[in-house]
Motif scaffolding. Structure first.
Motif, PDB file in Angstrom:
ATOM      1  N   ILE A  53       5.050  10.540   9.331  1.00 18.53           N
ATOM      2  CA  ILE A  53       4.816   9.169   8.865  1.00 18.53           C
ATOM      3  C   ILE A  53       5.477   8.957   7.504  1.00 18.53           C
ATOM      4  O   ILE A  53       6.096   7.927   7.260  1.00 18.53           O
ATOM      5  N   ARG A  54       5.371   9.938   6.604  1.00 15.84           N
ATOM      6  CA  ARG A  54       5.959   9.796   5.271  1.00 15.84           C
ATOM      7  C   ARG A  54       7.486   9.724   5.312  1.00 15.84           C
ATOM      8  O   ARG A  54       8.097   9.114   4.446  1.00 15.84           O
ATOM      9  N   LYS A  55       8.113  10.314   6.328  1.00 17.35           N
ATOM     10  CA  LYS A  55       9.568  10.281   6.450  1.00 17.35           C
ATOM     11  C   LYS A  55      10.065   9.116   7.308  1.00 17.35           C
ATOM     12  O   LYS A  55      11.262   8.882   7.399  1.00 17.35           O
ATOM     13  N   HIS A  56       9.138   8.391   7.944  1.00 17.75           N
ATOM     14  CA  HIS A  56       9.512   7.285   8.824  1.00 17.75           C
ATOM     15  C   HIS A  56      10.134   6.150   8.009  1.00 17.75           C
ATOM     16  O   HIS A  56       9.771   5.914   6.858  1.00 17.75           O
ATOM     17  N   TRP A  57      11.071   5.432   8.604  1.00 20.99           N
ATOM     18  CA  TRP A  57      11.798   4.386   7.889  1.00 20.99           C
ATOM     19  C   TRP A  57      10.917   3.197   7.519  1.00 20.99           C
ATOM     20  O   TRP A  57      11.257   2.421   6.624  1.00 20.99           O
ATOM     21  N   LEU A  58       9.776   3.023   8.165  1.00 15.17           N
ATOM     22  CA  LEU A  58       8.866   1.931   7.824  1.00 15.17           C
ATOM     23  C   LEU A  58       7.885   2.298   6.710  1.00 15.17           C
ATOM     24  O   LEU A  58       7.188   1.428   6.188  1.00 15.17           O
ATOM     25  N   PHE A  59       7.819   3.576   6.363  1.00 13.11           N
ATOM     26  CA  PHE A  59       6.894   4.000   5.318  1.00 13.11           C
ATOM     27  C   PHE A  59       7.334   3.431   3.970  1.00 13.11           C
ATOM     28  O   PHE A  59       8.484   3.526   3.579  1.00 13.11           O
ATOM     29  N   GLY A  60       6.392   2.833   3.286  1.00 11.93           N
ATOM     30  CA  GLY A  60       6.695   2.230   1.992  1.00 11.93           C
ATOM     31  C   GLY A  60       6.869   0.724   2.070  1.00 11.93           C
ATOM     32  O   GLY A  60       6.661   0.025   1.081  1.00 11.93           O
ATOM     33  N   SER A  61       7.243   0.219   3.246  1.00  9.76           N
ATOM     34  CA  SER A  61       7.389  -1.230   3.389  1.00  9.76           C
ATOM     35  C   SER A  61       6.332  -1.803   4.333  1.00  9.76           C
ATOM     36  O   SER A  61       5.626  -2.743   3.977  1.00  9.76           O
ATOM     37  N   LYS A  62       6.232  -1.252   5.524  1.00 10.77           N
ATOM     38  CA  LYS A  62       5.269  -1.753   6.512  1.00 10.77           C
ATOM     39  C   LYS A  62       4.088  -0.795   6.724  1.00 10.77           C
ATOM     40  O   LYS A  62       3.062  -1.190   7.256  1.00 10.77           O
ATOM     41  N   ILE A  63       4.258   0.459   6.318  1.00  8.80           N
ATOM     42  CA  ILE A  63       3.195   1.468   6.416  1.00  8.80           C
ATOM     43  C   ILE A  63       2.968   2.021   5.017  1.00  8.80           C
ATOM     44  O   ILE A  63       3.919   2.416   4.348  1.00  8.80           O
ATOM     45  N   THR A  64       1.717   2.022   4.581  1.00  9.26           N
ATOM     46  CA  THR A  64       1.390   2.565   3.273  1.00  9.26           C
ATOM     47  C   THR A  64       0.307   3.622   3.407  1.00  9.26           C
ATOM     48  O   THR A  64      -0.464   3.621   4.365  1.00  9.26           O
ATOM     49  N   GLU A  65       0.269   4.515   2.436  1.00  5.25           N
ATOM     50  CA  GLU A  65      -0.736   5.578   2.423  1.00  5.25           C
ATOM     51  C   GLU A  65      -1.814   5.219   1.418  1.00  5.25           C
ATOM     52  O   GLU A  65      -1.521   4.779   0.304  1.00  5.25           O
ATOM     53  N   VAL A  66      -3.055   5.406   1.807  1.00  2.00           N
ATOM     54  CA  VAL A  66      -4.178   5.152   0.925  1.00  2.00           C
ATOM     55  C   VAL A  66      -4.602   6.483   0.328  1.00  2.00           C
ATOM     56  O   VAL A  66      -4.971   7.404   1.050  1.00  2.00           O
ATOM     57  N   THR A  67      -4.504   6.580  -0.987  1.00  2.64           N
ATOM     58  CA  THR A  67      -4.937   7.805  -1.664  1.00  2.64           C
ATOM     59  C   THR A  67      -6.367   7.624  -2.145  1.00  2.64           C
ATOM     60  O   THR A  67      -6.889   6.509  -2.192  1.00  2.64           O
ATOM     61  N   GLU A  68      -6.997   8.715  -2.508  1.00  2.00           N
ATOM     62  CA  GLU A  68      -8.389   8.652  -2.964  1.00  2.00           C
ATOM     63  C   GLU A  68      -8.508   7.839  -4.247  1.00  2.00           C
ATOM     64  O   GLU A  68      -9.480   7.135  -4.452  1.00  2.00           O
ATOM     65  N   GLU A  69      -7.504   7.919  -5.113  1.00  2.00           N
ATOM     66  CA  GLU A  69      -7.532   7.167  -6.364  1.00  2.00           C
ATOM     67  C   GLU A  69      -7.525   5.666  -6.103  1.00  2.00           C
ATOM     68  O   GLU A  69      -8.260   4.913  -6.724  1.00  2.00           O
ATOM     69  N   LYS A  70      -6.686   5.223  -5.162  1.00  2.30           N
ATOM     70  CA  LYS A  70      -6.623   3.799  -4.824  1.00  2.30           C
ATOM     71  C   LYS A  70      -7.939   3.338  -4.202  1.00  2.30           C
ATOM     72  O   LYS A  70      -8.412   2.248  -4.476  1.00  2.30           O
ATOM     73  N   ALA A  71      -8.516   4.180  -3.334  1.00  2.00           N
ATOM     74  CA  ALA A  71      -9.775   3.824  -2.681  1.00  2.00           C
ATOM     75  C   ALA A  71     -10.901   3.725  -3.707  1.00  2.00           C
ATOM     76  O   ALA A  71     -11.745   2.817  -3.639  1.00  2.00           O
ATOM     77  N   LYS A  72     -10.925   4.629  -4.671  1.00  2.00           N
ATOM     78  CA  LYS A  72     -11.970   4.611  -5.703  1.00  2.00           C
ATOM     79  C   LYS A  72     -11.817   3.391  -6.607  1.00  2.00           C
ATOM     80  O   LYS A  72     -12.797   2.756  -6.973  1.00  2.00           O
ATOM     81  N   SER A  73     -10.578   3.060  -6.983  1.00  2.00           N
ATOM     82  CA  SER A  73     -10.371   1.906  -7.852  1.00  2.00           C
ATOM     83  C   SER A  73     -10.695   0.606  -7.126  1.00  2.00           C
ATOM     84  O   SER A  73     -11.233  -0.339  -7.726  1.00  2.00           O
ATOM     85  N   ALA A  74     -10.420   0.536  -5.837  1.00  2.00           N
ATOM     86  CA  ALA A  74     -10.762  -0.658  -5.056  1.00  2.00           C
ATOM     87  C   ALA A  74     -12.263  -0.798  -4.918  1.00  2.00           C
ATOM     88  O   ALA A  74     -12.808  -1.900  -4.985  1.00  2.00           O
TER      89      ALA A  74
END
Length: 78
Positions: A53-74
């Motif tokens: 998924i991280r190497k897929h061409w849609l990653f970063g534009s149409k697919i994003t990864e949720v990290t624990e830091e982002k989840a905690k801040s949200a």
């Protein structure tokens, strides 16, 4: 565990396509490998799927990864 979010609710990424294999003269469908997002979310512990998924061409534009830091801040802003 890695968590990914897609722009599409039922997004499917094909790791390995279905193939037709001939066994004793009879064509047999050999299923491939797919990553299926459920309601736009996909969670996995598998390192190969995560890297795919991280190497897929849609990653970063149409697919994003949720990290624990982002989840905690949200959660803190709610």
């Amino acid at each position: 565990m890695a968590k990914f979010i897609s722009y599409c609710d039922n997004h499917v990424l094909c790791i390995k396509p279905d193939r037709q294999v001939v066994v004793d003269g009879i064509p047999v469908l050999q299923p491939g490998e797919h990553i299926r997002f459920n309601n736009g979310v996909y969670e996995t512990n598998d390192k190969t799927e995560t890297e795919f998924i991280r190497k897929h061409w849609l990653f970063g534009s149409k697919i994003t990864e949720v990290t624990e830091e982002k989840a905690k801040s949200a959660a803190a802003t709610e």
